[in-house]
Design a protein around this motif. Structure first.
Motif, mmCIF file in Angstrom:
data_model
loop_
_atom_site.group_PDB
_atom_site.id
_atom_site.type_symbol
_atom_site.label_atom_id
_atom_site.label_comp_id
_atom_site.label_asym_id
_atom_site.label_seq_id
_atom_site.Cartn_x
_atom_site.Cartn_y
_atom_site.Cartn_z
ATOM 1 N N VAL A 25 0.851 -1.181 0.000
ATOM 2 C CA VAL A 25 0.000 0.000 0.000
ATOM 3 C C VAL A 25 0.894 1.242 0.000
ATOM 4 N N ILE A 26 0.844 2.001 -1.085
ATOM 5 C CA ILE A 26 1.627 3.238 -1.159
ATOM 6 C C ILE A 26 0.952 4.329 -0.335
ATOM 7 N N GLU A 27 -0.363 4.456 -0.522
ATOM 8 C CA GLU A 27 -1.106 5.464 0.229
ATOM 9 C C GLU A 27 -2.603 5.191 0.103
ATOM 10 N N PRO A 28 -3.341 5.197 1.206
ATOM 11 C CA PRO A 28 -4.804 5.137 1.103
ATOM 12 C C PRO A 28 -5.337 6.488 0.626
ATOM 13 N N VAL A 29 -6.364 6.462 -0.204
ATOM 14 C CA VAL A 29 -6.993 7.713 -0.653
ATOM 15 C C VAL A 29 -7.619 8.401 0.546
ATOM 16 N N LYS A 30 -7.360 9.690 0.677
ATOM 17 C CA LYS A 30 -7.863 10.449 1.827
ATOM 18 C C LYS A 30 -9.380 10.352 1.905
ATOM 19 N N ASN A 31 -9.864 10.002 3.098
ATOM 20 C CA ASN A 31 -11.302 9.837 3.387
ATOM 21 C C ASN A 31 -11.942 8.700 2.595
ATOM 22 N N GLY A 32 -11.130 7.831 2.009
ATOM 23 C CA GLY A 32 -11.659 6.689 1.271
ATOM 24 C C GLY A 32 -11.926 5.510 2.197
ATOM 25 N N PRO A 33 -12.524 4.440 1.667
ATOM 26 C CA PRO A 33 -12.894 3.278 2.485
ATOM 27 C C PRO A 33 -11.717 2.643 3.220
ATOM 28 N N SER A 34 -10.554 2.541 2.562
ATOM 29 C CA SER A 34 -9.400 1.903 3.199
ATOM 30 C C SER A 34 -8.862 2.733 4.355
ATOM 31 N N GLU A 35 -8.781 4.034 4.164
ATOM 32 C CA GLU A 35 -8.302 4.901 5.239
ATOM 33 C C GLU A 35 -9.242 4.851 6.439
ATOM 34 N N LYS A 36 -10.544 4.789 6.160
ATOM 35 C CA LYS A 36 -11.535 4.809 7.237
ATOM 36 C C LYS A 36 -11.452 3.577 8.128
ATOM 37 N N VAL A 37 -11.079 2.419 7.553
ATOM 38 C CA VAL A 37 -10.997 1.210 8.384
ATOM 39 C C VAL A 37 -9.627 1.037 9.027
ATOM 40 N N GLY A 38 -8.635 1.834 8.582
ATOM 41 C CA GLY A 38 -7.345 1.793 9.256
ATOM 42 C C GLY A 38 -6.161 1.302 8.467
ATOM 43 N N LEU A 39 -6.281 1.109 7.133
ATOM 44 C CA LEU A 39 -5.113 0.737 6.352
ATOM 45 C C LEU A 39 -4.094 1.872 6.349
ATOM 46 N N LEU A 40 -2.806 1.507 6.360
ATOM 47 C CA LEU A 40 -1.740 2.492 6.427
ATOM 48 C C LEU A 40 -0.760 2.301 5.273
ATOM 49 N N ALA A 41 -0.085 3.383 4.913
ATOM 50 C CA ALA A 41 0.987 3.277 3.931
ATOM 51 C C ALA A 41 2.041 2.317 4.449
ATOM 52 N N GLY A 42 2.522 1.424 3.592
ATOM 53 C CA GLY A 42 3.512 0.430 3.989
ATOM 54 C C GLY A 42 2.928 -0.929 4.302
#
Length: 264
Positions: A70-87
């Motif tokens: 994961v390079i970066e979750p899209v800001k305010n996207g589904p992945s960021e909201k559940v807690g995925l992180l860059a790396g």
């Protein structure tokens, strides 16, 4: 006609779709480096960055050493909201092992993209932790922005960075300009097109149109067997009184060259 003869008289069964696409690819290879064939199944994927959105889990990823990173979750996207992180490393998608199997970018996209509201189970290895993490992510519509940055360089000069010319570019540009004019006394504008490989030509001409109070030729198309088509400014440019500078580099191409050339 050759393909018709093969289909009718060749001694063995032939996959006509496959050899048709192979023939098209080989013919286009002989023309020039800029002519290429996009198959029907790849057209949607190729157009997504220009259409302004897609439906999926909202991450930028890369495949490194046979691992999905994961390079970066899209800001305010589904992945960021559940807690995925860059790396984070994705090791399973819906309980299917996807690490160390030679998965392709298309294979990742096929598994992660899907209709809005559908769910996907993703198992993550996070460096520094011994146990794996599991996330259930609800797919959503993910915006693809063509405007990377917009801010004031000084009291009178605005700066806008565009990474492509997409269906939403003009609206994004207008919103940025309106914001800078509303809260600042913007009189000058720097448009940064460095690394912008282009996109929709009409997005470039619509932007160029904003800098002219009169009717001028912005660009024209002229084919070997097609009549010349002129694109003329409408003469009502909302930024015609602004001083403008356009930044380009060796990565600025296509629609970027059209805008830069028209302003120049």
């Amino acid at each position: 006609r050759t393909l018709i003869l093969i289909d009718a008289f060749y001694v063995d069964t032939v996959n006509m779709n496959r050899i048709t696409e192979q023939a098209i690819v080989e013919v286009l290879k002989s023309l020039d480096p800029h002519s290429s064939y996009i198959s029907a199944k790849d057209v949607k994927e190729m157009n997504e960055p220009l259409l302004g959105n897609f439906e999926g889990i909202g991450i930028q990823f890369n495949i490194l050493h046979d691992s999905i990173v994961v390079i970066e979750p899209v800001k305010n996207g589904p992945s960021e909201k559940v807690g995925l992180l860059a790396g984070d490393r994705i090791v399973k998608i819906n309980n299917e092992n996807v690490a160390g199997i030679g998965i392709t970018t298309t294979g990742v996209r096929t598994r992660l993209m899907g209709p809005k509201g559908s769910k996907v189970n993703v198992t993550i290895f996070r460096p520094g932790y011994k146990s794996l993490f599991e996330f259930i992510i609800t797919r959503d519509k993910i915006p693809i922005n063509s405007l990377d940055a917009a801010y004031m360089l000084d009291k009178e000069t605005g700066y806008i960075k565009l990474n492509k010319f997409a269906a939403t570019t003009v609206d994004e540009f207008d919103a940025a300009v309106d914001s800078m004019k509303k809260f600042n006394s913007m009189k000058n504008l720097v448009i940064d097109l460095r690394g912008n490989g282009g996109g929709y030509m009409t997005a470039a001409t619509d932007l160029a149109d904003k800098f002219y109070s009169d009717k001028r030729l912005l660009v024209y198309l002229n084919g070997r067997k097609t009549p010349r088509q002129d694109y003329i400014s409408k003469g009502k440019g909302s930024l015609s009184s602004s001083r403008v500078a356009v930044l380009t580099d060796e990565g600025s191409a296509s629609a970027s060259e059209i805008l830069a050339g028209a302003v120049q």
